[in-house]
Design a protein around this motif. Structure first.
Motif, PDB file in Angstrom:
ATOM      1  N   ARG A 244       0.827  -1.211   0.000  1.00 25.44           N
ATOM      2  CA  ARG A 244       0.000   0.000   0.000  1.00 25.44           C
ATOM      3  C   ARG A 244       0.858   1.256   0.000  1.00 25.44           C
ATOM      4  N   ASP A 245       1.842   1.277   0.902  1.00 28.92           N
ATOM      5  CA  ASP A 245       2.615   2.505   1.108  1.00 28.92           C
ATOM      6  C   ASP A 245       3.689   2.738   0.056  1.00 28.92           C
TER       7      ASP A 245
ATOM      8  N   THR B 229       0.191   3.744  -3.209  1.00 28.54           N
ATOM      9  CA  THR B 229       0.055   5.161  -2.864  1.00 28.54           C
ATOM     10  C   THR B 229       0.906   6.075  -3.744  1.00 28.54           C
TER      11      THR B 229
ATOM     12  N   THR C 125      -5.459  -0.406  -1.238  1.00 26.28           N
ATOM     13  CA  THR C 125      -5.874   0.848  -1.835  1.00 26.28           C
ATOM     14  C   THR C 125      -5.424   2.020  -0.960  1.00 26.28           C
ATOM     15  N   ARG C 126      -5.305   3.182  -1.574  1.00 25.21           N
ATOM     16  CA  ARG C 126      -4.913   4.369  -0.798  1.00 25.21           C
ATOM     17  C   ARG C 126      -5.911   4.584   0.334  1.00 25.21           C
TER      18      ARG C 126
END
Length: 431
Positions: free
Chosen positions: A241-242, A246, A403-404
């Motif tokens: 994610r990060d 993102t 997801t963000r």
């Protein structure tokens, strides 16, 4: 969860347990009277192409009937998007096929609908299966599923895009941090999708497991308990994610992105890197993509474990054609016949004899890297009846973890609860 042992010894023990001195494949007759076996199989041909599996199966059926005039085989081939449902509908209507080649077997085994492998195959054929694949066909240590073809995964990357981004086209990333750095360079060079992440319904269970393994986790532990929400898995999906989603390195919303969509984009030159199986080589070569492959990057180095995937054959009890089905399956897994199918579609064989032949066939040199990974491959927990419902939940929900603004821990906790509920609800298979 994987158990190593000598299959030949296990097969002999199973044969003794069933009181059979000679299995069906060793017999010299076809039973009493004329029998027509119903075979339902999946199509491995290209969408819209002219290499349908129907041609292979009809040719094989004709050759089998010439040797066994009292047994004919009625062949029906369906696309992967519909074949599992076709068989499920036939079973629901009390008209199951005699033999099916589809994606899963455990539900039918748990309902007592399938013959044990020891009731079908000659001992030499049983002993020829690669051990890890044979074990993946077991429900509570009894084999019902016959592996048909298999695959492992490698990281694919576009060499031209790497060069354009200032990356070494002969040195794919081996760690997560190297993957992130390569994705950043590709994004700066204007690549539409630096890293393809298919966590949509089509490929979510596979992509999820590859990432879990690369981070030191998996779906289950060594004794088969679900570990979807383990600390290692939460760390892995938080990192994705990060560090990939993102910053925009995946180009699309992974939760809505399917594998074939990214395979097609790779063929157009729009994807820098993605995990892929052997058939991606065919697609890339048809589109003249200059590509390379490497091991799946891991947290601190190349992933020590790799995803192994197998498709399955099985024989249903309902029509009482055990001996005839066994004869046909022995014929299917003859080295020449099995190798012909795997070679036709650039897939990996599931028997020792056909695998040895592929390792000696330089036409398939590009497949050798995939073959080499089978010894350390880990498979879906397909022997758990609960896996069908768990897999469906993963397809629907796991993409939301990356997801963000997504919450990996919450999503994985939900999937863990679903898996445990499915496990509790499923009954033990019939013996």
């Amino acid at each position: 969860m994987e158990r190593r042992r000598f299959l030949g010894m296990a097969a002999t023990g199973l044969a003794g347990a069933t009181g059979m001195t000679a299995l069906s494949g060793c017999g010299d007759g076809s039973g009493s009277g004329k029998v027509t076996l119903k075979l339902v199989a999946a199509d491995y041909g290209d969408p819209g192409g002219n290499n349908s599996s129907q041609t292979y199966w009809e040719s094989l059926a004709d050759a089998f009937t010439k040797k066994n005039p009292d047994i004919s085989v009625d062949v029906a081939v369906h696309s992967w998007s519909e074949v599992d449902k076709k068989v499920a509908d036939m079973v629901a209507a009390d008209e199951p096929p005699d033999v099916a080649q589809i994606g899963a077997y455990a539900d039918y085994a748990s309902q007592g609908r399938l013959y044990k492998v020891s009731e079908l195959l000659s001992i030499p054929v049983q002993a020829d299966f690669l051990v890890r694949l044979a074990e993946a066909g077991e429900v509570q240590r009894v084999q019902y599923g016959l592996p048909f073809v298999s695959s492992t995964r490698l990281l694919f990357y576009n060499k031209n895009l790497f060069s354009d981004a200032g990356l070494d086209p002969e040195s794919p990333p081996e760690t997560w941090e190297e993957l992130k750095a390569a994705a950043l360079a590709l994004k700066k060079a204007g690549v539409e999708i630096p890293y393809g992440l298919p966590l949509g319904p089509e490929e979510a269970p596979a992509e999820t497991m590859m990432w879990m393994l690369s981070g030191g986790g998996s779906y289950v532990d060594n004794v088969g308990n679900y570990t979807i929400n383990s600390a290692a898995n939460v760390r892995t999906f938080t990192w994705i994610r990060d560090n990939l989603v993102t910053p925009g390195f995946t180009g699309t919303n992974p939760a809505r992105t399917d594998r074939q969509e990214l395979f097609d984009a790779f063929g157009r030159g729009d994807v820098g890197m993605l995990n892929g199986h052997p058939t991606l080589m065919q697609q890339a070569e048809r589109r003249s993509v200059s590509y390379g492959t490497g091991k799946i990057p891991g947290k601190g180095g190349p992933s020590e474990s790799n995803l192994g995937v197998a498709d399955w054959m099985m024989a249903f009890r309902a029509n009482g054609n055990r001996e005839q089905a066994g004869k046909f399956l022995d014929f299917v897994y003859r080295e020449t016949n099995h190798y012909a199918f795997a070679s036709r579609y650039d897939l990996m064989p599931v028997t020792t004899s056909a695998t040895t032949r592929m390792r000696e066939d330089r036409r398939h040199k590009k497949l050798w890297r995939f073959l080499d990974q089978l010894d350390t491959a880990q498979f879906y927990p397909v022997g758990k009846v609960s896996w069908a419902g768990t897999s469906a939940a993963i397809k629907k929900n796991v993409g939301e973890a990356v997801t963000r603004g997504g919450d990996p821990k919450s999503v994985l906790n939900g999937l863990q609860r679903k898996a445990e509920a499915e496990e509790k609800a499923t009954s033990s298979p019939s013996k």
